[in-house]
Design a protein around this motif. Sequence first.
Motif, PDB file in Angstrom:
ATOM      1  N   LEU A  97       0.888  -1.264   0.150  1.00 54.38           N
ATOM      2  CA  LEU A  97      -0.264   0.068   0.005  1.00 54.38           C
ATOM      3  C   LEU A  97       0.850   1.163   0.011  1.00 54.38           C
ATOM      4  N   VAL A  98       1.766   1.386   0.695  1.00 52.28           N
ATOM      5  CA  VAL A  98       2.625   2.372   0.890  1.00 52.28           C
ATOM      6  C   VAL A  98       3.647   2.451  -0.417  1.00 52.28           C
ATOM      7  N   LEU A  99       4.041   1.634  -1.010  1.00 51.54           N
ATOM      8  CA  LEU A  99       4.761   1.565  -2.276  1.00 51.54           C
ATOM      9  C   LEU A  99       4.070   2.271  -3.372  1.00 51.54           C
ATOM     10  N   VAL A 146      12.376   5.750 -12.251  1.00 53.43           N
ATOM     11  CA  VAL A 146      12.338   4.169 -12.744  1.00 53.43           C
ATOM     12  C   VAL A 146      10.890   3.746 -12.283  1.00 53.43           C
ATOM     13  N   VAL A 147       9.800   4.696 -12.225  1.00 56.96           N
ATOM     14  CA  VAL A 147       8.566   4.164 -11.643  1.00 56.96           C
ATOM     15  C   VAL A 147       7.786   3.784 -12.880  1.00 56.96           C
ATOM     16  N   LEU A 156      11.467   4.333   1.715  1.00 56.64           N
ATOM     17  CA  LEU A 156      12.768   4.572   1.093  1.00 56.64           C
ATOM     18  C   LEU A 156      12.828   4.087  -0.381  1.00 56.64           C
ATOM     19  N   LEU A 157      12.389   2.917  -0.560  1.00 53.36           N
ATOM     20  CA  LEU A 157      12.508   2.394  -1.794  1.00 53.36           C
ATOM     21  C   LEU A 157      11.469   3.388  -2.946  1.00 53.36           C
ATOM     22  N   ALA A 158      10.311   3.692  -2.487  1.00 48.69           N
ATOM     23  CA  ALA A 158       9.413   4.505  -3.325  1.00 48.69           C
ATOM     24  C   ALA A 158      10.261   6.016  -3.571  1.00 48.69           C
ATOM     25  N   LEU A 159      10.843   6.405  -2.350  1.00 51.00           N
ATOM     26  CA  LEU A 159      11.263   7.720  -2.894  1.00 51.00           C
ATOM     27  C   LEU A 159      12.872   7.416  -3.618  1.00 51.00           C
TER      28      LEU A 159
END
Length: 318
Positions: A47-49, A180-181, A170-173
């Motif tokens: 959900l966060v990602l 690379v989204v 951290l991974l999402a940011l």
Amino acid sequence: MALLDIFASAILPIVLIAAVGFLLGRTRDVAPDSLNTAVVYVLAPALVLHSLLATELSGVTLLKLGAAATAYTLGMVALVELLGRAVGLEDPTLAALVLVATFPNAGNFGIPVSSFAFGAVGRGTAVLYIAVQSVLMYTVGVYIASRSGGSAGVGALKRVFRIPLVYAVLLALLMQWVGVVPALDSTAMETLELVGNASIPVMLLILGIQLAGADYGAALPSVGAAAALKLAVAPVLAVGIALVVGFENPTVARTFILESSMPAAITPLILLIEFAGDVEVGGVTAPEFVSTVVAVTTLLSVPLLTILIAVLESGVLV
């Protein structure tokens, strides 16, 4: 929007799903541990990602939200400490009061309410809020709980590095920064969204099961001050912080206030069981006190949050 409409669209779905969990907890021998593990390690990180990868919020807004959540937590700790010392409270009573008054149920309760009330922006704001709060819970919260129980609690601080939500943020940011989204309609993003969306009803079922297992009784006379601090003082502090921070997006500001106004969280109960399980607060054990505060504030929050959402949607505050 009329209060009844707000209740029906933003609060009633949460109440109904949590009620199913409550009935399940009352009629079946259900331990929420397995469900909670699935949420913590799979559903909530997804959900966060997804929310942060899909968000259109600027980096400045995200930084402001993190700063606001931190300021709220430290502000509530300082305020409750000062008030408690002024009326002569000492540890462990003061420590338990600080924990339940400071940390809102921004996850199991807050994310669904924010999502129903303010849509995708509300949900994205809520998931970042809970990620920041998780770090604060296992640093500031552990210090307060260990102070209550007389334990240093240094080992428990390592839990910060085992919180999947932190790494998901951290991974999402990092993915946003590197560029690379994946596309929103890609298989990866649709899978993340599917898994992440499953976290909301599961969180509410867990909340209901936890409330069903709480032992209230003797602790009820001791929860008045905690409930007042959590449901009346905390929202006022959150409004002040939102105005000082100056969010560009009013929906982010409103969600921040809404998240900070949630009822007491269940996590302080876990901390007190570990560090202060044998101490008493007002003639009952610290865990019994926290369980009762969680139950009482959750019930009282239903009408109060309905009114708060109406006020926030009117634009009077932010």
